[in-house]
Write a protein that holds these residues in place. Structure first.
Motif, PDB file in Angstrom:
ATOM      1  N   TYR A  28       0.783  -1.151  -0.110  1.00  0.00           N
ATOM      2  CA  TYR A  28      -0.040   0.058   0.010  1.00  0.00           C
ATOM      3  C   TYR A  28       0.795   1.235  -0.067  1.00  0.00           C
ATOM      4  O   TYR A  28       0.436   2.172  -0.737  1.00  0.00           O
ATOM      5  N   PHE A  29       2.105   1.103   0.784  1.00  0.00           N
ATOM      6  CA  PHE A  29       2.671   2.425   1.043  1.00  0.00           C
ATOM      7  C   PHE A  29       3.586   2.604  -0.090  1.00  0.00           C
ATOM      8  O   PHE A  29       3.703   3.794  -0.534  1.00  0.00           O
ATOM      9  N   PHE A  30       4.132   1.577  -0.710  1.00  0.00           N
ATOM     10  CA  PHE A  30       5.333   1.820  -1.895  1.00  0.00           C
ATOM     11  C   PHE A  30       4.401   2.179  -2.914  1.00  0.00           C
ATOM     12  O   PHE A  30       5.205   2.456  -4.195  1.00  0.00           O
ATOM     13  N   LEU A  38       4.731  -4.198 -10.706  1.00  0.00           N
ATOM     14  CA  LEU A  38       5.990  -5.256 -10.489  1.00  0.00           C
ATOM     15  C   LEU A  38       7.016  -4.837  -9.529  1.00  0.00           C
ATOM     16  O   LEU A  38       7.376  -5.359  -8.960  1.00  0.00           O
ATOM     17  N   TYR A  39       7.394  -3.613  -9.654  1.00  0.00           N
ATOM     18  CA  TYR A  39       8.592  -3.015  -8.842  1.00  0.00           C
ATOM     19  C   TYR A  39       8.141  -3.219  -7.362  1.00  0.00           C
ATOM     20  O   TYR A  39       8.995  -3.489  -6.454  1.00  0.00           O
ATOM     21  N   VAL A  40       7.079  -2.678  -7.119  1.00  0.00           N
ATOM     22  CA  VAL A  40       6.343  -2.330  -5.739  1.00  0.00           C
ATOM     23  C   VAL A  40       6.228  -3.832  -5.048  1.00  0.00           C
ATOM     24  O   VAL A  40       6.820  -4.060  -4.021  1.00  0.00           O
ATOM     25  N   THR A  41       5.764  -4.893  -6.245  1.00  0.00           N
ATOM     26  CA  THR A  41       5.718  -6.261  -5.451  1.00  0.00           C
ATOM     27  C   THR A  41       6.850  -6.905  -5.219  1.00  0.00           C
ATOM     28  O   THR A  41       7.112  -7.532  -3.908  1.00  0.00           O
ATOM     29  N   TRP A  42       7.944  -6.724  -6.036  1.00  0.00           N
ATOM     30  CA  TRP A  42       9.247  -7.328  -5.841  1.00  0.00           C
ATOM     31  C   TRP A  42       9.908  -6.793  -4.351  1.00  0.00           C
ATOM     32  O   TRP A  42      10.511  -7.131  -3.554  1.00  0.00           O
ATOM     33  N   PHE A  43       9.855  -5.352  -4.411  1.00  0.00           N
ATOM     34  CA  PHE A  43      10.450  -4.530  -3.376  1.00  0.00           C
ATOM     35  C   PHE A  43       9.935  -4.890  -2.022  1.00  0.00           C
ATOM     36  O   PHE A  43      10.464  -5.148  -1.029  1.00  0.00           O
ATOM     37  N   SER A  44       8.485  -5.053  -1.990  1.00  0.00           N
ATOM     38  CA  SER A  44       7.876  -5.295  -0.787  1.00  0.00           C
ATOM     39  C   SER A  44       8.075  -6.677  -0.335  1.00  0.00           C
ATOM     40  O   SER A  44       8.294  -7.228   1.014  1.00  0.00           O
ATOM     41  N   SER A  45       8.297  -7.524  -1.338  1.00  0.00           N
ATOM     42  CA  SER A  45       8.516  -9.069  -0.939  1.00  0.00           C
ATOM     43  C   SER A  45      10.092  -9.238  -0.431  1.00  0.00           C
ATOM     44  O   SER A  45      10.136 -10.274   0.273  1.00  0.00           O
ATOM     45  N   ILE A  46      10.996  -8.487  -0.976  1.00  0.00           N
ATOM     46  CA  ILE A  46      12.097  -8.683  -0.370  1.00  0.00           C
ATOM     47  C   ILE A  46      12.293  -8.179   0.647  1.00  0.00           C
ATOM     48  O   ILE A  46      13.110  -8.477   1.949  1.00  0.00           O
ATOM     49  N   LEU A  47      11.755  -6.773   1.043  1.00  0.00           N
ATOM     50  CA  LEU A  47      11.839  -6.166   2.337  1.00  0.00           C
ATOM     51  C   LEU A  47      11.207  -6.996   3.435  1.00  0.00           C
ATOM     52  O   LEU A  47      11.448  -6.795   4.472  1.00  0.00           O
ATOM     53  N   ILE A  95      19.728  -0.781  -3.834  1.00  0.00           N
ATOM     54  CA  ILE A  95      20.569  -0.827  -4.895  1.00  0.00           C
ATOM     55  C   ILE A  95      20.236  -2.106  -5.880  1.00  0.00           C
ATOM     56  O   ILE A  95      20.088  -1.889  -7.142  1.00  0.00           O
ATOM     57  N   GLY A  96      20.034  -3.177  -5.165  1.00  0.00           N
ATOM     58  CA  GLY A  96      19.740  -4.195  -6.281  1.00  0.00           C
ATOM     59  C   GLY A  96      18.600  -4.238  -6.812  1.00  0.00           C
ATOM     60  O   GLY A  96      18.547  -4.491  -8.093  1.00  0.00           O
ATOM     61  N   SER A  97      17.385  -3.620  -6.182  1.00  0.00           N
ATOM     62  CA  SER A  97      16.145  -3.364  -7.029  1.00  0.00           C
ATOM     63  C   SER A  97      16.226  -2.440  -8.039  1.00  0.00           C
ATOM     64  O   SER A  97      15.711  -2.324  -9.133  1.00  0.00           O
ATOM     65  N   SER A 102      14.596  -2.211 -12.182  1.00  0.00           N
ATOM     66  CA  SER A 102      14.176  -0.937 -12.747  1.00  0.00           C
ATOM     67  C   SER A 102      14.900  -0.701 -13.938  1.00  0.00           C
ATOM     68  O   SER A 102      14.958   0.364 -14.655  1.00  0.00           O
ATOM     69  N   ASN A 103      16.005  -1.718 -13.976  1.00  0.00           N
ATOM     70  CA  ASN A 103      17.152  -1.401 -15.287  1.00  0.00           C
ATOM     71  C   ASN A 103      17.764   0.100 -14.941  1.00  0.00           C
ATOM     72  O   ASN A 103      17.909   0.600 -16.109  1.00  0.00           O
TER      73      ASN A 103
END
Length: 351
Positions: A28-30, A38-47, A95-97, A102-103
């Protein structure tokens, strides 16, 4: 065993629901001001695992090992280490994300995911909430355990008091039986015609002792009948040398009292009393209401025997029993006069 498995399953399910909720919280926040799902899902899942690691390290290591042990300096020190380590992992994640998801396109990264301080605040918001619930639950469990332990201690103390009270009651019986059997023995030697009557009266007294003394409370009338039966037994032994007056005018008949409460006083009056001027004089006064009991017994005695009267084993047992039955609710006074000994007992019957 089944209950243990149920509790473990319940705990596992609650943890799963917690972290699913945290994951949606991050999503929700990101997702604010961005369409890059896609970015939000991966970033939230890694976090999420980073948050779990920080939370469990705080809840299951820092809090029980340092905070609850009141080792506050070490708790603060290791908490700083955990914050630094978490900040390092979050930085690596950012940094990894940025590189792999996001390339290297900054515009594709959500604004909220670029702020390290904001991400740390989100993580420690979860850590703080879980820690608060954990400490609250720990305090509740501690209070429950302390209460259970306190109740167990009270039950043990009560059991000990009941055993001690039972022991004090049993000490009354041998003394009473010894006196009564001595009386019967004396009359049997004389082949007195009163011997069967004495045995019958003793039988009535034993019936009261065996079946009523185990009760916590008996009616005052039952106790009074027991005393009168005992005095009538002594009357046979003393014949014309005994003068007993019982004043029982101010008595509430429905009042309940512990059994065998007064008989030790009466026994002491006969045991330590002396015949003066041809009579052993005993006066007993009762005043009983719903909330107050006043008892007074007076017997004639020679002055030299008063000290033995005051320091007798019977009187000590009486005091111990009163301490158990009426703690801080009774007043017992013994007074010596010339050729007279008086014991006065006042009891508050309301707990």
């Amino acid at each position: 065993m089944d209950l243990l498995k149920f509790n473990q399953t319940k705990l596992f399910a609650s943890h799963c629901l917690l972290w699913i909720g945290v994951w949606f919280f991050y999503m929700y926040f990101f997702s604010y001001n961005t369409n890059n799902t896609l970015y939000v899902t991966w970033f939230s899942s890694i976090l999420l695992p980073l948050t779990m690691l920080t939370t469990y390290a705080t809840v299951y290591y820092l809090i029980p090992k340092f905070l609850l042990q009141k080792r506050y300096w070490l708790f603060g020190l290791y908490s700083v280490y955990v914050v630094i380590f978490t900040a390092f992992l979050v930085t690596v994640t950012m940094i990894g994300s940025f590189i792999f998801i996001s390339n290297l396109n900054v515009e594709d990264t959500p604004m909220m995911s670029r702020n390290l301080v904001f991400i740390l605040i989100l993580i420690y918001l979860v850590v703080g909430l879980v820690s608060f619930i954990h400490i609250l639950n720990h305090n509740f469990n501690t209070l429950t355990q302390n209460k259970a332990l306190e109740n167990k201690i009270l039950d043990t103390q009560l059991h000990i008091k009941e055993q001690e009270l039972s022991y004090l009651k049993k000490q009354i019986h041998p003394h009473f039986l010894f006196n009564s059997l001595n009386t019967i023995y004396g009359f049997a030697l004389k082949q007195s015609a009163q011997t069967p009557e004495i045995i019958l009266k003793l039988s009535n007294l034993l019936d009261y002792i065996l079946y009523q003394v185990s009760e916590k409370q008996v009616s005052f009338q039952q106790e009074l009948d027991h005393i009168e039966e005992y005095i009538s037994l002594e009357q046979i032994r003393f014949q014309d040398t005994l003068d007993v007056i019982i004043n029982k005018d101010e008595i509430e008949k429905n009042c309940s009292i512990p059994p065998m409460l007064f008989i030790p006083f009466v026994e002491n009056a006969f045991k330590h009393g002396n015949i003066l001027n041809g009579k052993l004089k005993i006066r007993i006064d009762f005043e009983v209401s719903d909330s107050r009991l006043n008892f007074r017994i007076e017997n004639s005695t020679i002055t030299e025997n008063i000290e033995n009267h005051q320091n007798g084993i019977g009187l000590e047992n009486i005091k111990k029993r009163l301490d158990l039955l009426f703690p801080n609710r009774y007043e017992l006074k013994t007074t010596q006069f010339k050729n007279r000994f008086v014991a006065a007992l006042k009891i508050d019957l309301h707990e």
